[in-house]
Design a protein around this motif. Structure first.
Motif, short mmCIF file in Angstrom:
data_model
loop_
_atom_site.label_atom_id
_atom_site.label_comp_id
_atom_site.label_asym_id
_atom_site.label_seq_id
_atom_site.Cartn_x
_atom_site.Cartn_y
_atom_site.Cartn_z
N ALA A 34 -71.42 -66.20 -8.90
CA ALA A 34 -70.75 -64.94 -8.58
C ALA A 34 -70.22 -64.99 -7.15
CB ALA A 34 -71.71 -63.77 -8.75
N PRO A 35 -69.17 -64.25 -6.85
CA PRO A 35 -68.60 -64.26 -5.49
C PRO A 35 -69.61 -63.95 -4.40
CG PRO A 35 -67.09 -63.18 -6.99
CD PRO A 35 -68.36 -63.41 -7.77
N GLY A 36 -70.56 -63.06 -4.70
CA GLY A 36 -71.56 -62.72 -3.69
C GLY A 36 -72.49 -63.86 -3.34
N LEU A 37 -72.47 -64.91 -4.14
CA LEU A 37 -73.32 -66.08 -3.89
C LEU A 37 -72.48 -67.32 -3.62
CD1 LEU A 37 -74.66 -64.31 -6.50
CD2 LEU A 37 -76.54 -65.84 -5.95
N SER A 38 -71.25 -67.12 -3.22
CA SER A 38 -70.32 -68.25 -3.09
C SER A 38 -70.40 -69.00 -1.77
CB SER A 38 -68.88 -67.75 -3.29
OG SER A 38 -68.54 -66.80 -2.28
N VAL A 105 -76.23 -54.89 -0.20
CA VAL A 105 -76.05 -53.98 -1.33
C VAL A 105 -76.04 -54.82 -2.59
CG1 VAL A 105 -74.78 -52.20 -0.09
CG2 VAL A 105 -73.54 -54.10 -1.08
N SER A 106 -76.46 -54.22 -3.68
CA SER A 106 -76.47 -54.92 -4.95
C SER A 106 -75.10 -54.78 -5.61
CB SER A 106 -77.55 -54.35 -5.86
OG SER A 106 -77.48 -54.92 -7.15
N SER A 107 -74.66 -55.83 -6.27
CA SER A 107 -73.38 -55.80 -7.00
C SER A 107 -73.59 -55.55 -8.49
CB SER A 107 -72.65 -57.14 -6.81
OG SER A 107 -73.43 -58.20 -7.35
N GLN A 108 -74.82 -55.25 -8.90
CA GLN A 108 -75.12 -55.08 -10.31
C GLN A 108 -74.46 -53.82 -10.89
OE1 GLN A 108 -76.98 -57.45 -11.98
NE2 GLN A 108 -76.96 -58.56 -10.04
N LYS A 109 -74.12 -53.88 -12.18
CA LYS A 109 -73.49 -52.73 -12.84
C LYS A 109 -74.12 -52.52 -14.23
CE LYS A 109 -68.99 -52.96 -10.54
NZ LYS A 109 -69.36 -53.97 -9.54
N LEU A 110 -74.24 -51.27 -14.60
CA LEU A 110 -74.68 -50.92 -15.94
C LEU A 110 -73.45 -50.87 -16.84
CD1 LEU A 110 -76.74 -49.84 -18.05
CD2 LEU A 110 -76.19 -47.55 -17.21
N VAL A 111 -73.43 -51.71 -17.86
CA VAL A 111 -72.29 -51.83 -18.75
C VAL A 111 -72.73 -51.44 -20.16
CG1 VAL A 111 -70.52 -53.41 -19.62
CG2 VAL A 111 -71.43 -53.71 -17.32
N TYR A 240 -65.24 -67.31 6.34
CA TYR A 240 -64.13 -67.90 5.60
C TYR A 240 -63.78 -67.03 4.40
CZ TYR A 240 -61.24 -71.47 3.34
OH TYR A 240 -60.19 -72.13 2.77
N PHE A 241 -64.78 -66.59 3.67
CA PHE A 241 -64.56 -65.72 2.51
C PHE A 241 -63.79 -64.46 2.93
CE2 PHE A 241 -65.25 -62.54 -0.63
CZ PHE A 241 -65.60 -63.16 -1.83
N LYS A 242 -64.23 -63.83 3.99
CA LYS A 242 -63.65 -62.55 4.41
C LYS A 242 -62.22 -62.69 4.93
CE LYS A 242 -66.28 -59.62 6.68
NZ LYS A 242 -66.43 -58.48 5.76
N LYS A 243 -61.93 -63.82 5.56
CA LYS A 243 -60.65 -63.95 6.27
C LYS A 243 -59.64 -64.85 5.59
CE LYS A 243 -62.12 -61.32 9.58
NZ LYS A 243 -61.55 -59.96 9.77
N GLU A 270 -63.35 -57.21 -5.01
CA GLU A 270 -64.54 -56.37 -5.23
C GLU A 270 -65.65 -56.71 -4.25
OE1 GLU A 270 -67.87 -55.57 -8.74
OE2 GLU A 270 -66.04 -56.66 -9.21
N TYR A 271 -65.75 -57.98 -3.89
CA TYR A 271 -66.88 -58.43 -3.07
C TYR A 271 -66.59 -58.53 -1.58
CZ TYR A 271 -69.91 -59.74 -7.02
OH TYR A 271 -70.71 -59.71 -8.12
N VAL A 272 -65.33 -58.63 -1.19
CA VAL A 272 -65.02 -59.00 0.20
C VAL A 272 -65.60 -58.02 1.21
CG1 VAL A 272 -62.76 -57.84 0.23
CG2 VAL A 272 -63.18 -59.81 1.74
N GLU A 273 -65.64 -56.73 0.87
CA GLU A 273 -66.16 -55.75 1.81
C GLU A 273 -67.68 -55.66 1.81
OE1 GLU A 273 -64.33 -54.33 4.04
OE2 GLU A 273 -62.54 -55.29 3.23
N LEU A 274 -68.32 -56.35 0.88
CA LEU A 274 -69.78 -56.28 0.80
C LEU A 274 -70.46 -57.18 1.83
CD1 LEU A 274 -70.39 -56.33 -3.07
CD2 LEU A 274 -69.95 -54.37 -1.58
N PHE A 275 -69.74 -58.21 2.29
CA PHE A 275 -70.32 -59.16 3.24
C PHE A 275 -70.33 -58.60 4.66
CE2 PHE A 275 -68.85 -62.18 -0.05
CZ PHE A 275 -70.02 -62.88 -0.25
#
Length: 327
Positions: A34-38, A105-111, A240-243, A270-275
């Protein structure tokens, strides 16, 4: 003259080979593509690890409890893994420690399946929620969701372990599951088949942690310089991810099995602002996990018992992070 050129070339080759062989081999376990673990993949693909003298194998090992056990066993040197699994291992006597956090923050979602009739959290009563593994971040978020609905896990809502996010997504798409907790590529796949995001950890304002960077205490003590270099590379990969979206998106495509540009871009945005610039695990997130624990031992632990922030402090005091974000 030719002999001198040949000798010089041989010397240069020797120096190059010596520098190459000097790179320290490490194994990095990552719980999900996942992007949050990239960050580890980015550090490898962009040469950031190599710049810091590290030759890293980045290994996907799904299921946070499983990856935590692999870290304890020495199968991997570093683990980017769900915080709850590491904290539970520590409470049970394992000498593991958190040295950084991917996000706070957690990126988990209830689907939910669109045919399930579930339109609000209260509709979960009497239903089953699929999660990757018991003890994972997905499991923790499922229990939070159920509690927020005024229901009780296991009594009012069943929580079913399915092995991984892909399995949860597959069951949702096949109509064999009415609700599940997903993130990353599995979420995108499920949504393409019509699955509906009912609630997210961010929207629910859940105080939590995303994946954490963990090592064993013994490894941290015996390899302090190496861990410091790793944590610095980790911070640089987040930068690097953010920029650099144009460089990051192809890496996301590769690490997630060759997905298309558009899904990768959606996930990136979706993830860029979480870091955060400095990947410090927040105390309130650690405490929130402790508060959810049913194990009586949890009451005797404090957030500080699970972390070693000395590596991040050293990097922060050196001004490294400030310098890379000024570029």
């Amino acid at each position: 003259m030719k002999n001198l050129v040949a000798i010089a070339a041989a010397c240069l080759l020797f120096v190059f080979m010596e520098e190459t062989s000097a790179a320290e081999k490490i194994r990095v376990g990552v719980v999900s593509p996942a992007p949050g673990l990239s960050a580890p993949w980015i550090a490898k693909e962009t040469g950031i690890f190599a710049k810091h003298g590290l030759d890293a194998d980045v290994i996907l090992l799904t299921g946070s409890p499983r990856l935590a056990q692999s870290l304890i066993a020495g199968d991997v040197h570093y683990a980017l893994v769900g915080a709850a699994a590491v904290m539970r291992a520590r409470m049970r006597g394992a000498e593991v420690v958190i040295v950084g956090a991917a996000t706070n923050v957690s990126s988990q979602k209830l689907v939910v399946n669109p045919k399930s009739g579930i339109r609000k959290l209260e509709d979960l009563k009497g239903r089953i929620i699929g999660v990757s593994q018991y003890g994972s971040d997905a499991d923790g978020f499922a229990r939070t969701v159920v509690s927020k609905a005024g229901l009780k896990p296991e009594k009012d809502v069943a929580i079913l372990q399915m092995g991984g996010h892909p399995q949860v997504a597959a069951a949702l798409m096949a109509g064999k599951l009415e609700a599940g907790i997903l993130g990353g590529l599995a979420l995108v796949t499920a949504q393409k088949s019509g699955a509906i995001v009912l609630m997210s950890a961010i929207k629910l304002e859940t105080v939590s942690l995303g994946p954490v960077l963990s090592v064993t205490r013994q490894y941290a003590q015996q390899n302090r310089d190496s861990v410091t270099r790793f944590v610095r590379a980790f911070a640089e990969a987040i930068h690097y991810f953010k920029k650099n979206p144009n460089g990051t998106i192809p890496i996301l495509q590769k690490m997630m099995g060759g997905i298309g540009v558009e899904p990768a871009r959606i996930l990136y945005e979706e993830y860029v602002e979480l870091f955060e610039e400095l990947p410090v695990p927040q105390e309130k997130g650690l405490q929130a996990i402790l508060d959810q624990e049913s194990d009586p031992k949890a009451k005797s632990f404090k957030p500080g018992d699970f972390v070693d922030l000395s590596f991040l402090r050293q990097i922060d005091q050196s001004g490294v992070v400030e310098k890379i974000y000024r570029k």
